[in-house]
Design an enzyme around this catalytic site. Structure first.
Site, PDB file in Angstrom:
ATOM      1  N   ASP A   1       0.866  -1.178   0.000  1.00  0.00           N
ATOM      2  CA  ASP A   1       0.000   0.000   0.000  1.00  0.00           C
ATOM      3  C   ASP A   1       0.905   1.231   0.000  1.00  0.00           C
ATOM      4  O   ASP A   1       2.129   1.131  -0.162  1.00  0.00           O
ATOM      5  CB  ASP A   1      -1.023  -0.038   1.148  1.00  0.00           C
ATOM      6  CG  ASP A   1      -0.404   0.181   2.526  1.00  0.00           C
ATOM      7  OD1 ASP A   1       0.835   0.327   2.617  1.00  0.00           O
ATOM      8  OD2 ASP A   1      -1.158   0.216   3.517  1.00  0.00           O
TER       9      ASP A   1
ATOM     10  N   CYS B   1       2.664  -3.650   3.938  1.00  0.00           N
ATOM     11  CA  CYS B   1       1.840  -2.518   4.355  1.00  0.00           C
ATOM     12  C   CYS B   1       2.411  -2.041   5.687  1.00  0.00           C
ATOM     13  O   CYS B   1       3.534  -2.414   6.039  1.00  0.00           O
ATOM     14  CB  CYS B   1       0.350  -2.887   4.424  1.00  0.00           C
ATOM     15  SG  CYS B   1      -0.115  -4.068   5.702  1.00  0.00           S
TER      16      CYS B   1
ATOM     17  N   THR C   1       1.762  -2.718   8.880  1.00  0.00           N
ATOM     18  CA  THR C   1       2.060  -3.827   9.783  1.00  0.00           C
ATOM     19  C   THR C   1       2.384  -5.128   9.046  1.00  0.00           C
ATOM     20  O   THR C   1       2.861  -6.074   9.673  1.00  0.00           O
ATOM     21  CB  THR C   1       0.837  -4.120  10.673  1.00  0.00           C
ATOM     22  OG1 THR C   1      -0.263  -4.423   9.802  1.00  0.00           O
ATOM     23  CG2 THR C   1       0.499  -2.926  11.555  1.00  0.00           C
TER      24      THR C   1
ATOM     25  N   GLY D   1      -2.650  -6.537   7.364  1.00  0.00           N
ATOM     26  CA  GLY D   1      -3.864  -6.388   6.544  1.00  0.00           C
ATOM     27  C   GLY D   1      -3.677  -6.936   5.143  1.00  0.00           C
ATOM     28  O   GLY D   1      -4.538  -7.661   4.617  1.00  0.00           O
TER      29      GLY D   1
ATOM     30  N   HIS E   1       8.470 -25.415   6.185  1.00  0.00           N
ATOM     31  CA  HIS E   1       7.393 -26.224   6.748  1.00  0.00           C
ATOM     32  C   HIS E   1       6.019 -25.938   6.144  1.00  0.00           C
ATOM     33  O   HIS E   1       5.181 -26.834   6.080  1.00  0.00           O
ATOM     34  CB  HIS E   1       7.308 -26.020   8.266  1.00  0.00           C
ATOM     35  CG  HIS E   1       8.410 -26.718   9.008  1.00  0.00           C
ATOM     36  ND1 HIS E   1       8.437 -26.840  10.379  1.00  0.00           N
ATOM     37  CD2 HIS E   1       9.543 -27.339   8.554  1.00  0.00           C
ATOM     38  CE1 HIS E   1       9.519 -27.500  10.750  1.00  0.00           C
ATOM     39  NE2 HIS E   1      10.217 -27.802   9.656  1.00  0.00           N
ATOM     40  N   ASN E   2       5.775 -24.710   5.754  1.00  0.00           N
ATOM     41  CA  ASN E   2       4.423 -24.335   5.298  1.00  0.00           C
ATOM     42  C   ASN E   2       4.344 -24.136   3.790  1.00  0.00           C
ATOM     43  O   ASN E   2       3.265 -23.839   3.268  1.00  0.00           O
ATOM     44  CB  ASN E   2       3.951 -23.054   5.998  1.00  0.00           C
ATOM     45  CG  ASN E   2       4.203 -23.095   7.495  1.00  0.00           C
ATOM     46  OD1 ASN E   2       4.938 -22.269   8.028  1.00  0.00           O
ATOM     47  ND2 ASN E   2       3.634 -24.075   8.187  1.00  0.00           N
TER      48      ASN E   2
ATOM     49  N   ARG F   1       6.313  -0.578   9.254  1.00  0.00           N
ATOM     50  CA  ARG F   1       6.365   0.139  10.533  1.00  0.00           C
ATOM     51  C   ARG F   1       6.825  -0.783  11.661  1.00  0.00           C
ATOM     52  O   ARG F   1       6.793  -0.399  12.833  1.00  0.00           O
ATOM     53  CB  ARG F   1       4.996   0.739  10.845  1.00  0.00           C
ATOM     54  CG  ARG F   1       4.586   1.807   9.829  1.00  0.00           C
ATOM     55  CD  ARG F   1       3.187   2.318  10.034  1.00  0.00           C
ATOM     56  NE  ARG F   1       2.852   3.282   8.991  1.00  0.00           N
ATOM     57  CZ  ARG F   1       1.629   3.458   8.481  1.00  0.00           C
ATOM     58  NH1 ARG F   1       0.621   2.752   8.940  1.00  0.00           N
ATOM     59  NH2 ARG F   1       1.416   4.337   7.531  1.00  0.00           N
TER      60      ARG F   1
ATOM     61  N   ARG G   1       6.267 -34.986   6.049  1.00  0.00           N
ATOM     62  CA  ARG G   1       5.095 -34.788   6.903  1.00  0.00           C
ATOM     63  C   ARG G   1       4.520 -33.383   6.731  1.00  0.00           C
ATOM     64  O   ARG G   1       3.327 -33.154   6.944  1.00  0.00           O
ATOM     65  CB  ARG G   1       5.426 -35.066   8.368  1.00  0.00           C
ATOM     66  CG  ARG G   1       6.309 -34.035   9.034  1.00  0.00           C
ATOM     67  CD  ARG G   1       6.620 -34.424  10.477  1.00  0.00           C
ATOM     68  NE  ARG G   1       7.223 -33.338  11.226  1.00  0.00           N
ATOM     69  CZ  ARG G   1       8.518 -33.005  11.170  1.00  0.00           C
ATOM     70  NH1 ARG G   1       9.331 -33.669  10.360  1.00  0.00           N
ATOM     71  NH2 ARG G   1       8.993 -32.011  11.891  1.00  0.00           N
ATOM     72  N   HIS G   2       5.370 -32.457   6.319  1.00  0.00           N
ATOM     73  CA  HIS G   2       4.885 -31.083   6.130  1.00  0.00           C
ATOM     74  C   HIS G   2       3.975 -30.983   4.913  1.00  0.00           C
ATOM     75  O   HIS G   2       3.062 -30.163   4.868  1.00  0.00           O
ATOM     76  CB  HIS G   2       6.062 -30.122   6.014  1.00  0.00           C
ATOM     77  CG  HIS G   2       6.970 -30.165   7.196  1.00  0.00           C
ATOM     78  ND1 HIS G   2       6.550 -29.811   8.461  1.00  0.00           N
ATOM     79  CD2 HIS G   2       8.261 -30.569   7.323  1.00  0.00           C
ATOM     80  CE1 HIS G   2       7.544 -29.978   9.314  1.00  0.00           C
ATOM     81  NE2 HIS G   2       8.590 -30.440   8.658  1.00  0.00           N
TER      82      HIS G   2
ATOM     83  N   ARG H   1       0.473 -31.739   5.864  1.00  0.00           N
ATOM     84  CA  ARG H   1      -0.161 -30.625   6.590  1.00  0.00           C
ATOM     85  C   ARG H   1      -0.545 -29.492   5.641  1.00  0.00           C
ATOM     86  O   ARG H   1      -1.594 -28.856   5.810  1.00  0.00           O
ATOM     87  CB  ARG H   1       0.787 -30.141   7.690  1.00  0.00           C
ATOM     88  CG  ARG H   1       0.955 -31.212   8.758  1.00  0.00           C
ATOM     89  CD  ARG H   1       2.157 -31.023   9.644  1.00  0.00           C
ATOM     90  NE  ARG H   1       2.274 -32.163  10.558  1.00  0.00           N
ATOM     91  CZ  ARG H   1       3.299 -32.365  11.367  1.00  0.00           C
ATOM     92  NH1 ARG H   1       4.302 -31.502  11.386  1.00  0.00           N
ATOM     93  NH2 ARG H   1       3.335 -33.415  12.143  1.00  0.00           N
TER      94      ARG H   1
END
Ligand code: RB5
Length: 149
Positions: free
Chosen positions: A12, A69, A71, A74, A102-103, A113, A136-137, A140
């Site tokens: 943004d 953005c 933080t 959002g 892992h993800n 900020r 195993r990941h 998941r």
């Protein structure tokens, strides 16, 4: 130019400067940068920029997306509403590495900020240099994907 080498960047209005610094940084590491803006500091809502970047990743046009953005939160929430997107907000390099290992995250979000530029670039490097471990990941990650249908 293949999708495997392309990274979409978006933000943004709050994070234009850091986004441009990240663009320059990853270009020196051989990535092809797809910077979809915004290019001016005029106030603009983060959901549309998160969505736009996420669609380029979900379609296969870009291998990864990096979004920013104030933080990082959002724009991450918006991106994760697009099917096929796994985006995490990271303020440390450990998390940035782990969301790849892992993800199998395909997008990274950073809060301008929250972290300074030096740490942000390290976070980007940690994310882009890590590999998904599978095993195993993978099971998941498949469970996450099942929540989308
Ligand atoms: C914009 O002021 C701010 O709300 C945005 O950059 C972000 O922090 C939202 O999560």
């Amino acid at each position: 130019m293949t999708a495997s080498n392309r990274i979409v960047l978006s933000s943004d209005h709050a994070a234009i400067e850091l986004r441009q610094a990240i663009a320059a940084h990853i270009a020196t590491r051989g990535w092809t940068v797809v910077d979809i803006g915004p290019m001016t500091a005029e106030s603009t809502p983060y959901p549309k920029h998160g969505e736009a970047a996420a669609r380029l990743v979900a379609s296969g046009d870009c291998r990864f997306g990096i979004i920013l953005c104030g933080t990082g939160q959002g724009i991450m929430m918006a991106a994760n509403k697009v099917k096929g997107i796994r985006c995490g907000v990271c303020s440390d390099t450990f998390s940035a590495r782990m969301i790849r290992q892992h993800n199998d995250a395909n997008m990274l979000s950073i809060g301008v900020r929250v972290v300074g530029q030096g740490l942000a670039l390290d976070i980007v490097d940690a994310f882009l240099s890590a590999q998904f471990e599978g095993g195993r990941h993978a099971t998941r990650v498949e469970m996450i994907e099942a929540l989308e249908s």
